[in-house]
Design a protein around this motif. Structure first.
Motif, PDB file in Angstrom:
ATOM      1  N   MET A   1      59.245  24.463  72.909  1.00 13.12           N
ATOM      2  CA  MET A   1      58.559  25.725  73.129  1.00 13.12           C
ATOM      3  C   MET A   1      59.170  26.492  74.315  1.00 13.12           C
ATOM      4  SD  MET A   1      56.469  26.035  70.797  1.00 13.12           S
ATOM      5  CE  MET A   1      54.881  26.706  70.724  1.00 13.12           C
ATOM      6  N   SER A   2      59.638  25.766  75.308  1.00 13.33           N
ATOM      7  CA  SER A   2      60.223  26.427  76.470  1.00 13.33           C
ATOM      8  C   SER A   2      61.467  27.229  76.092  1.00 13.33           C
ATOM      9  CB  SER A   2      60.561  25.405  77.550  1.00 13.33           C
ATOM     10  OG  SER A   2      59.377  24.820  78.040  1.00 13.33           O
ATOM     11  N   GLU A   3      62.259  26.695  75.142  1.00 10.97           N
ATOM     12  CA  GLU A   3      63.462  27.420  74.710  1.00 10.97           C
ATOM     13  C   GLU A   3      63.081  28.709  73.985  1.00 10.97           C
ATOM     14  OE1 GLU A   3      67.385  28.436  74.398  1.00 10.97           O
ATOM     15  OE2 GLU A   3      66.381  27.009  75.716  1.00 10.97           O
ATOM     16  N   VAL A   4      62.008  28.680  73.226  1.00 11.40           N
ATOM     17  CA  VAL A   4      61.524  29.891  72.547  1.00 11.40           C
ATOM     18  C   VAL A   4      61.167  30.950  73.585  1.00 11.40           C
ATOM     19  CG1 VAL A   4      59.676  30.817  71.085  1.00 11.40           C
ATOM     20  CG2 VAL A   4      60.702  28.614  70.518  1.00 11.40           C
ATOM     21  N   ILE A   5      60.516  30.533  74.653  1.00 13.90           N
ATOM     22  CA  ILE A   5      60.137  31.460  75.724  1.00 13.90           C
ATOM     23  C   ILE A   5      61.389  32.019  76.385  1.00 13.90           C
ATOM     24  CG2 ILE A   5      58.989  31.674  77.965  1.00 13.90           C
ATOM     25  CD1 ILE A   5      57.038  31.362  75.616  1.00 13.90           C
ATOM     26  N   ARG A   6      62.349  31.154  76.708  1.00 15.38           N
ATOM     27  CA  ARG A   6      63.594  31.615  77.352  1.00 15.38           C
ATOM     28  C   ARG A   6      64.317  32.645  76.494  1.00 15.38           C
ATOM     29  NH1 ARG A   6      64.356  26.167  77.970  1.00 15.38           N
ATOM     30  NH2 ARG A   6      63.614  25.419  79.954  1.00 15.38           N
ATOM     31  N   LEU A   7      64.425  32.372  75.195  1.00 16.85           N
ATOM     32  CA  LEU A   7      65.089  33.314  74.297  1.00 16.85           C
ATOM     33  C   LEU A   7      64.339  34.642  74.226  1.00 16.85           C
ATOM     34  CD1 LEU A   7      66.203  31.007  71.346  1.00 16.85           C
ATOM     35  CD2 LEU A   7      67.683  32.215  72.966  1.00 16.85           C
ATOM     36  N   HIS A   8      63.023  34.566  74.208  1.00 17.92           N
ATOM     37  CA  HIS A   8      62.224  35.794  74.161  1.00 17.92           C
ATOM     38  C   HIS A   8      62.489  36.642  75.408  1.00 17.92           C
ATOM     39  CE1 HIS A   8      58.905  38.496  73.287  1.00 17.92           C
ATOM     40  NE2 HIS A   8      58.645  38.422  74.582  1.00 17.92           N
ATOM     41  N   VAL A   9      62.459  36.021  76.567  1.00 13.41           N
ATOM     42  CA  VAL A   9      62.695  36.760  77.810  1.00 13.41           C
ATOM     43  C   VAL A   9      64.108  37.330  77.802  1.00 13.41           C
ATOM     44  CG1 VAL A   9      62.906  36.551  80.323  1.00 13.41           C
ATOM     45  CG2 VAL A   9      60.993  35.462  79.146  1.00 13.41           C
ATOM     46  N   ARG A  10      65.078  36.547  77.417  1.00 11.59           N
ATOM     47  CA  ARG A  10      66.481  36.971  77.425  1.00 11.59           C
ATOM     48  C   ARG A  10      66.725  38.190  76.532  1.00 11.59           C
ATOM     49  NH1 ARG A  10      70.997  36.725  80.349  1.00 11.59           N
ATOM     50  NH2 ARG A  10      72.863  36.679  79.121  1.00 11.59           N
ATOM     51  N   TYR A  11      66.134  38.188  75.357  1.00 14.49           N
ATOM     52  CA  TYR A  11      66.442  39.236  74.383  1.00 14.49           C
ATOM     53  C   TYR A  11      65.371  40.319  74.271  1.00 14.49           C
ATOM     54  CZ  TYR A  11      70.512  36.624  73.154  1.00 14.49           C
ATOM     55  OH  TYR A  11      71.736  36.005  73.218  1.00 14.49           O
ATOM     56  N   SER A  12      64.258  40.181  74.960  1.00 15.28           N
ATOM     57  CA  SER A  12      63.190  41.181  74.851  1.00 15.28           C
ATOM     58  C   SER A  12      62.852  41.863  76.171  1.00 15.28           C
ATOM     59  CB  SER A  12      61.929  40.525  74.276  1.00 15.28           C
ATOM     60  OG  SER A  12      62.201  40.014  72.988  1.00 15.28           O
ATOM     61  N   THR A  13      63.558  41.526  77.240  1.00 17.77           N
ATOM     62  CA  THR A  13      63.316  42.155  78.530  1.00 17.77           C
ATOM     63  C   THR A  13      64.134  43.437  78.628  1.00 17.77           C
ATOM     64  OG1 THR A  13      62.898  40.024  79.580  1.00 17.77           O
ATOM     65  CG2 THR A  13      63.451  41.858  81.045  1.00 17.77           C
ATOM     66  N   PRO A  14      63.480  44.571  78.862  1.00 22.86           N
ATOM     67  CA  PRO A  14      64.231  45.825  78.970  1.00 22.86           C
ATOM     68  C   PRO A  14      65.101  45.861  80.221  1.00 22.86           C
ATOM     69  CG  PRO A  14      61.863  46.227  78.746  1.00 22.86           C
ATOM     70  CD  PRO A  14      62.051  44.760  78.955  1.00 22.86           C
ATOM     71  N   ASP A  15      66.269  46.506  80.085  1.00 22.06           N
ATOM     72  CA  ASP A  15      67.140  46.702  81.239  1.00 22.06           C
ATOM     73  C   ASP A  15      66.682  47.942  82.017  1.00 22.06           C
ATOM     74  OD1 ASP A  15      68.045  48.913  79.790  1.00 22.06           O
ATOM     75  OD2 ASP A  15      69.950  48.000  79.246  1.00 22.06           O
ATOM     76  N   ASP A  16      67.489  48.370  82.971  1.00 18.53           N
ATOM     77  CA  ASP A  16      67.113  49.522  83.797  1.00 18.53           C
ATOM     78  C   ASP A  16      66.927  50.800  82.985  1.00 18.53           C
ATOM     79  OD1 ASP A  16      67.222  47.887  85.996  1.00 18.53           O
ATOM     80  OD2 ASP A  16      69.235  48.512  86.593  1.00 18.53           O
ATOM     81  N   LYS A  17      67.533  50.849  81.809  1.00 22.24           N
ATOM     82  CA  LYS A  17      67.429  52.025  80.941  1.00 22.24           C
ATOM     83  C   LYS A  17      66.331  51.875  79.893  1.00 22.24           C
ATOM     84  CE  LYS A  17      72.285  52.928  81.632  1.00 22.24           C
ATOM     85  NZ  LYS A  17      73.617  52.770  81.061  1.00 22.24           N
ATOM     86  N   GLY A  18      65.635  50.741  79.932  1.00 24.04           N
ATOM     87  CA  GLY A  18      64.536  50.509  79.003  1.00 24.04           C
ATOM     88  C   GLY A  18      64.951  49.895  77.676  1.00 24.04           C
ATOM     89  N   GLU A  19      66.202  49.454  77.563  1.00 25.83           N
ATOM     90  CA  GLU A  19      66.695  48.881  76.315  1.00 25.83           C
ATOM     91  C   GLU A  19      66.807  47.373  76.440  1.00 25.83           C
ATOM     92  OE1 GLU A  19      70.044  50.167  73.152  1.00 25.83           O
ATOM     93  OE2 GLU A  19      70.813  49.792  75.166  1.00 25.83           O
ATOM     94  N   THR A  20      66.366  46.654  75.423  1.00 26.00           N
ATOM     95  CA  THR A  20      66.477  45.195  75.428  1.00 26.00           C
ATOM     96  C   THR A  20      67.820  44.776  74.826  1.00 26.00           C
ATOM     97  OG1 THR A  20      65.548  44.887  73.208  1.00 26.00           O
ATOM     98  CG2 THR A  20      63.973  44.988  75.059  1.00 26.00           C
ATOM     99  N   ARG A  21      68.200  43.530  75.048  1.00 24.59           N
ATOM    100  CA  ARG A  21      69.418  43.003  74.424  1.00 24.59           C
ATOM    101  C   ARG A  21      69.293  43.051  72.905  1.00 24.59           C
ATOM    102  NH1 ARG A  21      69.498  39.872  79.099  1.00 24.59           N
ATOM    103  NH2 ARG A  21      71.552  39.739  80.068  1.00 24.59           N
TER     104      ARG A  21
END
Length: 117
Positions: A1-21
């Protein structure tokens, strides 16, 4: 489950311009570079619980704060959710994974900003 959380944060966190990976990969037509975690249907409810708890997480200038036992107990009482000891441990591990992944994302964003100035 921890890996699922890590992947979510990595690919769903917006950058300074508001865009996610995830969004950036879609924009450039490389969706296959966005990993989709395998979620065991027998434990998927823990993800639902975690994101529900996360939605009420306290934030400070340093970023998101850890979910406390009090936060979890209050959530459990308010929702009528009965937690097993093992489930509590898993939720806390998921929270530690979230906080760690979030700290990495913040540091990488800081480095990118440094490189752009």
């Amino acid at each position: 489950m921890s890996e699922v959380i890590r992947l979510h944060v990595r690919y769903s966190t917006p950058d300074d311009k508001g865009e996610t990976r995830r969004q950036r990969n879609e924009r450039f037509g490389v969706e296959e570079e966005t990993p989709e975690p395998d979620i065991d249907p027998d434990t998927a409810y823990l993800l639902d619980w975690f994101w529900n708890l996360h939605s009420a997480r306290a934030e400070s200038f340093d970023g998101p704060q850890p979910l406390s036992f009090t936060d979890i107990a209050n959530w459990s009482a308010l929702t009528g959710t009965i937690l097993l000891r093992e489930e509590l441990g898993i939720l806390r591990q998921m929270d530690a994974a979230f906080l760690s992944a979030h700290a990495i994302e913040r540091e990488e964003a800081r480095e990118r900003r440094k490189g752009n100035t």
